[in-house]
Design a protein around this motif. Structure first.
Motif, PDB file in Angstrom:
ATOM      1  N   ASP A  98      -3.610   7.347  -3.375  1.00  0.00           N
ATOM      2  CA  ASP A  98      -2.921   6.145  -2.918  1.00  0.00           C
ATOM      3  C   ASP A  98      -3.057   5.057  -3.974  1.00  0.00           C
ATOM      4  O   ASP A  98      -3.880   5.147  -4.881  1.00  0.00           O
ATOM      5  CB  ASP A  98      -3.464   5.665  -1.567  1.00  0.00           C
ATOM      6  CG  ASP A  98      -4.968   5.383  -1.584  1.00  0.00           C
ATOM      7  OD1 ASP A  98      -5.539   5.205  -0.500  1.00  0.00           O
ATOM      8  OD2 ASP A  98      -5.586   5.351  -2.683  1.00  0.00           O
ATOM      9  N   TYR A 124       1.025  11.991   0.505  1.00  0.00           N
ATOM     10  CA  TYR A 124       0.461  13.050   1.326  1.00  0.00           C
ATOM     11  C   TYR A 124       1.033  14.400   0.909  1.00  0.00           C
ATOM     12  O   TYR A 124       2.190  14.513   0.514  1.00  0.00           O
ATOM     13  CB  TYR A 124       0.772  12.817   2.811  1.00  0.00           C
ATOM     14  CG  TYR A 124       0.007  11.659   3.423  1.00  0.00           C
ATOM     15  CD1 TYR A 124       0.513  10.368   3.360  1.00  0.00           C
ATOM     16  CD2 TYR A 124      -1.200  11.870   4.059  1.00  0.00           C
ATOM     17  CE1 TYR A 124      -0.184   9.305   3.913  1.00  0.00           C
ATOM     18  CE2 TYR A 124      -1.905  10.815   4.624  1.00  0.00           C
ATOM     19  CZ  TYR A 124      -1.389   9.536   4.549  1.00  0.00           C
ATOM     20  OH  TYR A 124      -2.085   8.499   5.098  1.00  0.00           O
ATOM     21  N   LEU A 151      -3.914  13.243   2.792  1.00  0.00           N
ATOM     22  CA  LEU A 151      -3.858  12.189   1.775  1.00  0.00           C
ATOM     23  C   LEU A 151      -4.389  12.724   0.447  1.00  0.00           C
ATOM     24  O   LEU A 151      -5.492  13.274   0.387  1.00  0.00           O
ATOM     25  CB  LEU A 151      -4.705  11.002   2.229  1.00  0.00           C
ATOM     26  CG  LEU A 151      -4.775   9.808   1.280  1.00  0.00           C
ATOM     27  CD1 LEU A 151      -3.438   9.080   1.229  1.00  0.00           C
ATOM     28  CD2 LEU A 151      -5.871   8.838   1.705  1.00  0.00           C
ATOM     29  N   ASN A 163      -4.725  -1.946   5.626  1.00  0.00           N
ATOM     30  CA  ASN A 163      -4.321  -0.984   4.601  1.00  0.00           C
ATOM     31  C   ASN A 163      -5.424  -0.045   4.168  1.00  0.00           C
ATOM     32  O   ASN A 163      -5.682   0.134   2.978  1.00  0.00           O
ATOM     33  CB  ASN A 163      -3.768  -1.725   3.376  1.00  0.00           C
ATOM     34  CG  ASN A 163      -2.350  -2.187   3.602  1.00  0.00           C
ATOM     35  OD1 ASN A 163      -1.632  -1.619   4.427  1.00  0.00           O
ATOM     36  ND2 ASN A 163      -1.937  -3.198   2.903  1.00  0.00           N
ATOM     37  N   ARG A 181      -2.585   0.610  -4.490  1.00  0.00           N
ATOM     38  CA  ARG A 181      -2.323  -0.692  -3.897  1.00  0.00           C
ATOM     39  C   ARG A 181      -1.540  -1.540  -4.879  1.00  0.00           C
ATOM     40  O   ARG A 181      -1.537  -1.289  -6.093  1.00  0.00           O
ATOM     41  CB  ARG A 181      -3.633  -1.349  -3.462  1.00  0.00           C
ATOM     42  CG  ARG A 181      -4.226  -0.662  -2.245  1.00  0.00           C
ATOM     43  CD  ARG A 181      -5.609  -1.144  -1.871  1.00  0.00           C
ATOM     44  NE  ARG A 181      -6.018  -0.651  -0.563  1.00  0.00           N
ATOM     45  CZ  ARG A 181      -6.457   0.576  -0.319  1.00  0.00           C
ATOM     46  NH1 ARG A 181      -6.547   1.438  -1.308  1.00  0.00           N
ATOM     47  NH2 ARG A 181      -6.798   0.947   0.902  1.00  0.00           N
ATOM     48  N   GLU A 234      -7.091   3.941   4.363  1.00  0.00           N
ATOM     49  CA  GLU A 234      -6.526   5.286   4.366  1.00  0.00           C
ATOM     50  C   GLU A 234      -6.398   5.819   5.787  1.00  0.00           C
ATOM     51  O   GLU A 234      -7.244   5.574   6.632  1.00  0.00           O
ATOM     52  CB  GLU A 234      -7.431   6.228   3.563  1.00  0.00           C
ATOM     53  CG  GLU A 234      -7.568   5.866   2.102  1.00  0.00           C
ATOM     54  CD  GLU A 234      -8.695   4.879   1.824  1.00  0.00           C
ATOM     55  OE1 GLU A 234      -9.089   4.771   0.652  1.00  0.00           O
ATOM     56  OE2 GLU A 234      -9.176   4.224   2.779  1.00  0.00           O
ATOM     57  N   ALA A 235      -5.331   6.564   6.013  1.00  0.00           N
ATOM     58  CA  ALA A 235      -5.112   7.216   7.299  1.00  0.00           C
ATOM     59  C   ALA A 235      -5.211   8.723   7.117  1.00  0.00           C
ATOM     60  O   ALA A 235      -4.698   9.268   6.141  1.00  0.00           O
ATOM     61  CB  ALA A 235      -3.742   6.841   7.862  1.00  0.00           C
ATOM     62  N   PHE A 236      -5.889   9.379   8.044  1.00  0.00           N
ATOM     63  CA  PHE A 236      -6.108  10.825   7.963  1.00  0.00           C
ATOM     64  C   PHE A 236      -5.447  11.483   9.166  1.00  0.00           C
ATOM     65  O   PHE A 236      -5.663  11.068  10.305  1.00  0.00           O
ATOM     66  CB  PHE A 236      -7.611  11.121   7.932  1.00  0.00           C
ATOM     67  CG  PHE A 236      -8.309  10.514   6.761  1.00  0.00           C
ATOM     68  CD1 PHE A 236      -8.846   9.236   6.832  1.00  0.00           C
ATOM     69  CD2 PHE A 236      -8.411  11.204   5.561  1.00  0.00           C
ATOM     70  CE1 PHE A 236      -9.475   8.651   5.750  1.00  0.00           C
ATOM     71  CE2 PHE A 236      -9.043  10.634   4.461  1.00  0.00           C
ATOM     72  CZ  PHE A 236      -9.570   9.357   4.561  1.00  0.00           C
ATOM     73  N   PHE A 237      -4.673  12.525   8.894  1.00  0.00           N
ATOM     74  CA  PHE A 237      -3.899  13.189   9.939  1.00  0.00           C
ATOM     75  C   PHE A 237      -4.634  14.370  10.549  1.00  0.00           C
ATOM     76  O   PHE A 237      -5.416  15.052   9.878  1.00  0.00           O
ATOM     77  CB  PHE A 237      -2.573  13.698   9.367  1.00  0.00           C
ATOM     78  CG  PHE A 237      -1.538  12.640   9.188  1.00  0.00           C
ATOM     79  CD1 PHE A 237      -1.486  11.891   8.017  1.00  0.00           C
ATOM     80  CD2 PHE A 237      -0.614  12.380  10.184  1.00  0.00           C
ATOM     81  CE1 PHE A 237      -0.514  10.915   7.850  1.00  0.00           C
ATOM     82  CE2 PHE A 237       0.357  11.401  10.020  1.00  0.00           C
ATOM     83  CZ  PHE A 237       0.398  10.670   8.851  1.00  0.00           C
ATOM     84  N   TYR A 256       0.864  -1.184   0.000  1.00  0.00           N
ATOM     85  CA  TYR A 256       0.000   0.000   0.000  1.00  0.00           C
ATOM     86  C   TYR A 256       0.893   1.224   0.000  1.00  0.00           C
ATOM     87  O   TYR A 256       1.826   1.328   0.809  1.00  0.00           O
ATOM     88  CB  TYR A 256      -0.912  -0.013   1.235  1.00  0.00           C
ATOM     89  CG  TYR A 256      -1.778   1.213   1.375  1.00  0.00           C
ATOM     90  CD1 TYR A 256      -1.628   2.071   2.452  1.00  0.00           C
ATOM     91  CD2 TYR A 256      -2.759   1.516   0.421  1.00  0.00           C
ATOM     92  CE1 TYR A 256      -2.414   3.206   2.588  1.00  0.00           C
ATOM     93  CE2 TYR A 256      -3.551   2.645   0.561  1.00  0.00           C
ATOM     94  CZ  TYR A 256      -3.381   3.479   1.639  1.00  0.00           C
ATOM     95  OH  TYR A 256      -4.164   4.590   1.758  1.00  0.00           O
TER      96      TYR A 256
END
Lengths: 111, 115
Positions: free
Chosen positions: A49, A36, A46, B101, A51, B103-106, A32
């Motif tokens: 992205d 950013y 983000l 896996n 995969r 999405e990560a949000f800051f 993955y």
């Protein structure tokens, strides 16, 4: 250990030109790859992205490509605008493990 | 939908003191990860919590610790502060553990200055 190298560290382009940022990862099990954008005084956001089962993904002016064999992935920004100026980070992750970030690319878009 | 909220935004502490930072994830997100960002070292992973359990840990000394509550809010604590702990501390939330896996949000981060 795991490592993500990002180049260039600084990139300056004219408004309307394209910008390309490249990353290489060391762990072949990574699957993955997020990108950013971080503006001054803000947290990373983000923007796109990909995969490992996909070779390319596009969202309007930004696209990401992935070459699993070479362990390379790249961010492409077309028709750059001054508001694209920011620091961009690539990252790599494999399921269940921590995300490894590149060192960042400071992009300047000159009007 | 509210984003990731970190408090406080800015902190100034003296060497030797301890500090607690707070992170409220996006509603429904159960995973919270913490990162340290410095100009020289970039974004360094501290730890990840999921369902009140630490799932992953970075290479930081034991002075850095964290926890997660039943409502998914997380705190991180740094004891015996050193000048080198001055950094932007970021948390990121995601729907499930990093193992899936997603999405990560800051959040916007907490700027800690140690004097």
């Amino acid at each position: 250990g795991e490592n993500v190298e990002q180049h260039p560290s600084t990139l300056s382009v004219q408004e309307g030109d394209s910008a390309v940022i490249k990353c290489t990862y060391s762990d072949s099990a990574s699957n993955y790859f997020p990108w950013y954008k971080q503006e001054l005084g803000k947290g990373p956001q983000l923007i796109i992205d990909i995969r490992s089962n996909v070779g390319e993904k596009k969202d309007q002016r930004i696209a990401v490509t992935l070459n699993k064999t070479a362990k390379h992935f790249s961010l492409h920004i077309t028709e750059t605008q001054p508001e694209d100026s920011a620091v961009y980070f690539c990252a790599a992750r494999k399921g269940g493990f921590k995300t490894i970030f590149g060192a960042g690319t400071r992009l300047f878009v000159k009007a | 939908k509210a984003g990731v909220t970190q408090t406080p935004r800015y902190l100034i502490k003296t060497r030797g003191q301890q500090v607690t930072l707070s992170c409220s994830p996006i509603s429904g997100h159960r995973s919270v990860s913490w990162y340290q960002q410095t100009p020289g070292q970039g974004l360094q992973f501290l730890f990840e919590y999921f369902s009140e359990t630490q799932r992953n840990k970075g290479n930081f000394p034991g002075r850095f610790s964290g926890r997660q509550f039943s409502n998914s809010r997380s705190e991180m604590n740094v004891s015996t502060l050193e000048l080198g702990d001055s950094a932007l501390y970021l948390c990121a939330s995601s729907l499930v553990s990093q193992g899936a896996n997603t999405e990560a949000f800051f959040g916007q981060g907490t700027r800690l200055t140690v004097v």
